[in-house]
Write a protein that holds these residues in place. Structure first.
Motif, PDB file in Angstrom:
ATOM      1  N   ILE A  44     -12.571 -20.924  31.946  1.00  0.00           N
ATOM      2  CA  ILE A  44     -12.196 -22.146  32.655  1.00  0.00           C
ATOM      3  C   ILE A  44     -10.679 -22.224  32.802  1.00  0.00           C
ATOM      4  O   ILE A  44     -10.151 -22.582  33.859  1.00  0.00           O
ATOM      5  CB  ILE A  44     -12.745 -23.392  31.919  1.00  0.00           C
ATOM      6  N   VAL A  45      -9.956 -21.862  31.735  1.00  0.00           N
ATOM      7  CA  VAL A  45      -8.491 -21.882  31.772  1.00  0.00           C
ATOM      8  C   VAL A  45      -7.971 -20.909  32.821  1.00  0.00           C
ATOM      9  O   VAL A  45      -7.091 -21.238  33.628  1.00  0.00           O
ATOM     10  CB  VAL A  45      -7.912 -21.536  30.382  1.00  0.00           C
ATOM     11  N   ALA A  91      -4.968 -23.414  40.759  1.00  0.00           N
ATOM     12  CA  ALA A  91      -3.979 -24.505  40.746  1.00  0.00           C
ATOM     13  C   ALA A  91      -3.014 -24.443  41.933  1.00  0.00           C
ATOM     14  O   ALA A  91      -2.808 -25.455  42.613  1.00  0.00           O
ATOM     15  CB  ALA A  91      -3.215 -24.512  39.426  1.00  0.00           C
ATOM     16  N   PRO A  92      -2.389 -23.276  42.231  1.00  0.00           N
ATOM     17  CA  PRO A  92      -1.466 -23.239  43.390  1.00  0.00           C
ATOM     18  C   PRO A  92      -2.164 -23.588  44.699  1.00  0.00           C
ATOM     19  O   PRO A  92      -1.591 -24.259  45.559  1.00  0.00           O
ATOM     20  CB  PRO A  92      -0.974 -21.794  43.388  1.00  0.00           C
TER      21      PRO A  92
END
Length: 585
Positions: A4-5, A12-13
């Motif tokens: 998940i990380v 994210a970007p």
């Protein structure tokens, strides 16, 4: 949990860019999700490439060294994506290959200046940045068994298909949601050369009107203020009230509230103001110096410093910036400045330094006043280039980090400088021209677009001419930076010329140009031309350069615009060849 990380780090970007672009588009259209969905469609190709590389690197049959190379390639593509996003947010343009090459030699210094790092600090940061991808590339991960988990590859291969839903022609600001590869491929047409046959057959005649007038020998200060834009001023736009001192000066003197920068970066402003040439570069490649600053604008004999020197002036170039950046010092010397100062001037040693190793504007103005005093027995041209309002924004006095804080500080020091010139009696025989170098490299504000229009807004900067002999006035006709050069040249030599493409700011021959050219920073392959009542977009594409805007206009007008752009670029190409031949000899 680890998966998940990693997934969050990966997407994210993409999500941040989608959110940013969606807000950008919403300001102009009032429509949500248009920007976000177009980012997903356009960037699916990039993310598809990243995931394919990672997937292949995890295949059980993949040799370890080849897997490491595949992961490094994926990380490089991911890094380019992040850098492109950061440039969009901070500079309102994409990561362009030309810019990367052009500023590569200064990037080391810039990183040191922005983050306050020593040579050891940069080395440590470099080791850290490289260590992570090297570890990620070489470490063994649990391999994917393609016979057990076939679904990921079908999903990954399907991502590029999403690009079929991208619509990059419909919207005027579509450049912002193009992916970085598509953007760079699109702007390649700027470098398309003119064929020999086209150049040999090409001709362009511009009708120029001239009239004589009494020559004047006033001292001249051109104050080029970094990123000074019309929207920052209540007087010039009514949008923000960050420049009360500039506004007060404008009310007392000659204010031009329909004034345009001819380009989008500082060197464009310097070229326009000091040579009177449109900052349009010739078609070029990076192997023939086409990626260097001021390319084809070195050694201009009819520059403002050279013209005024012939009239007995002393010419000086002052800034607190590093003159090595963009090769500014070499260029300034080549166009005739007698004297130059940059960040390494000893008087700046006691001042705190900011970006480009520059001392704050207050220090620059103190040096400028010292040079004014030093030249009290000479006729002089003083060109001053400020830095404190450059991105990233920071107020040198209180360290507040915001655009409004930086511009407020800049305006405060500008007002103080003006008052000190008054105290010295400068305006008894002197002219001060205050002008922005380009629109700030920030996204256009909704209020700007509503006030000026989406293309005009990106070029609007203030111009104030403080001349003790002239009464206060407001000029609403359109003017541009090259008109500053043209007007000062005419003032000094007693012969004022003008045409449809260059105007005169003052005197009996005062005339606005019919057309104004602006080199765009968003779409590098496009040039804006502002007419008196309409605007045009010209696509730079060698022999196939053309008007692309849908606005109605006679074919003769459209051909005139294309011919003018081609004439300017062909002339610069010929000049570059001449300079190259002289250098080799």
């Amino acid at each position: 949990m680890k998966k998940i990380v990693w997934l969050l780090i990966l997407v994210a970007p993409l999500l941040l860019k989608g959110w940013y672009v969606d807000n950008f588009i919403y300001h102009y259209t009032g429509t949500r999700l248009l920007g976000f969905t177009q980012v997903l469609f356009n960037d699916a190709v990039i993310y598809g490439g990243i995931l394919i590389l990672l997937y292949l690197s995890l295949l059980p049959t993949m040799m370890r060294w080849l897997a490491a190379l595949l992961r490094l390639a994926a990380l490089l593509l991911f890094a380019v994506y992040i850098i492109d996003y950061a440039i969009i947010v901070n500079f309102n343009t994409h990561l362009a290959l030309g810019d990367a090459i052009k500023y590569a030699d200064y990037s080391y210094k810039y990183i040191q200046q922005i983050y306050g790092l020593s040579d050891f600090g940069v080395l440590a940061l470099t080791v850290l940045v490289l260590a992570v991808p090297l570890y990620f590339s070489w470490v063994r991960f649990k391999s994917i068994n393609p016979y057990v988990k076939k679904w990921p590859i079908f999903l990954i291969l399907g991502l590029p298909l999403a690009a079929a839903f991208a619509d990059n022609e419909k919207y005027a600001h579509a450049w912002i949601y193009k992916n970085v590869i598509d953007y760079n491929l699109t702007i390649l047409s700027e470098a398309a050369p003119y064929s020999t046959a086209y150049v040999d057959a090409f001709s362009f005649q511009e009708h120029i009107n001239c009239q004589t007038q009494p020559a004047q020998t006033k001292n001249v200060i051109i104050l080029m203020v970094e990123s000074l834009s019309a929207y920052q001023s209540r007087y010039f736009s009514g949008i923000h009230d960050w420049t009360p001192n500039l506004d007060a000066i404008a009310r007392q003197h000659q204010a031009f509230n329909n004034f345009y920068a001819n380009g989008f970066i500082t060197e464009d402003g310097e070229v326009a103001l000091l040579t009177g040439l449109q900052p349009l570069y010739p078609p070029s490649s990076y192997t023939d110096d086409g990626g260097t600053s001021f390319y084809s604008f070195y050694n201009i004999k009819d520059s403002l410093p050279n013209i005024l020197k012939q009239q007995g002036y002393k010419t000086e170039f002052l800034t607190t910036a590093d003159l090595e950046f963009g090769n500014t010092g070499v260029w300034a010397k080549s166009i005739g400045f007698d004297y130059m100062e940059g960040h390494d001037q000893p008087e700046y040693d006691k001042w705190e330094r900011f970006h480009f190793e520059a001392a704050p504007d207050e220090a620059l103005y103190l040096r400028a006043l010292a040079r004014v005093d030093n030249n009290k027995n000479n006729k002089f041209l003083l060109f001053i280039k400020t830095v404190s309002s450059h991105h990233p924004y920071i107020n040198p006095e209180n360290k507040e980090k915001s655009e409004s804080a930086a511009i407020t500080y800049t305006d405060k020091q500008l007002g103080r400088f003006y008052n000190q010139l008054q105290d010295r009696g400068f305006f008894n025989n002197g002219i001060l021209l205050i002008v922005g170098d380009h629109h700030s490299m920030t996204p256009l504000k909704k209020a700007e677009v509503e006030l000026y229009g989406q293309y005009n807004a990106s070029a609007k900067v203030p111009l104030v001419i403080a001349d003790g002999d002239q009464p206060a006035s407001v000029e609403s006709n359109q003017y541009q930076q090259i008109d500053v050069f043209n007007s000062l040249q005419g003032l000094a030599v007693g012969k004022q010329c003008y045409s449809d493409w260059k105007g005169v700011l003052f005197g009996e021959a005062k005339t606005p140009p019919k057309y104004i050219i602006h080199r765009r920073g968003d779409n590098r392959d496009m040039v804006s031309i502002f007419g008196e009542n309409e605007e045009f977009l010209v696509k730079l594409d060698g022999d196939n350069t053309r008007v692309t805007s849908r606005l109605p206009a006679e074919q003769t007008v459209r051909q005139l615009l294309v011919d003018k752009i081609n004439a300017l670029r062909i002339a610069r190409a010929k000049w570059a060849l001449t300079q190259s031949a002289e250098t080799s000899d």
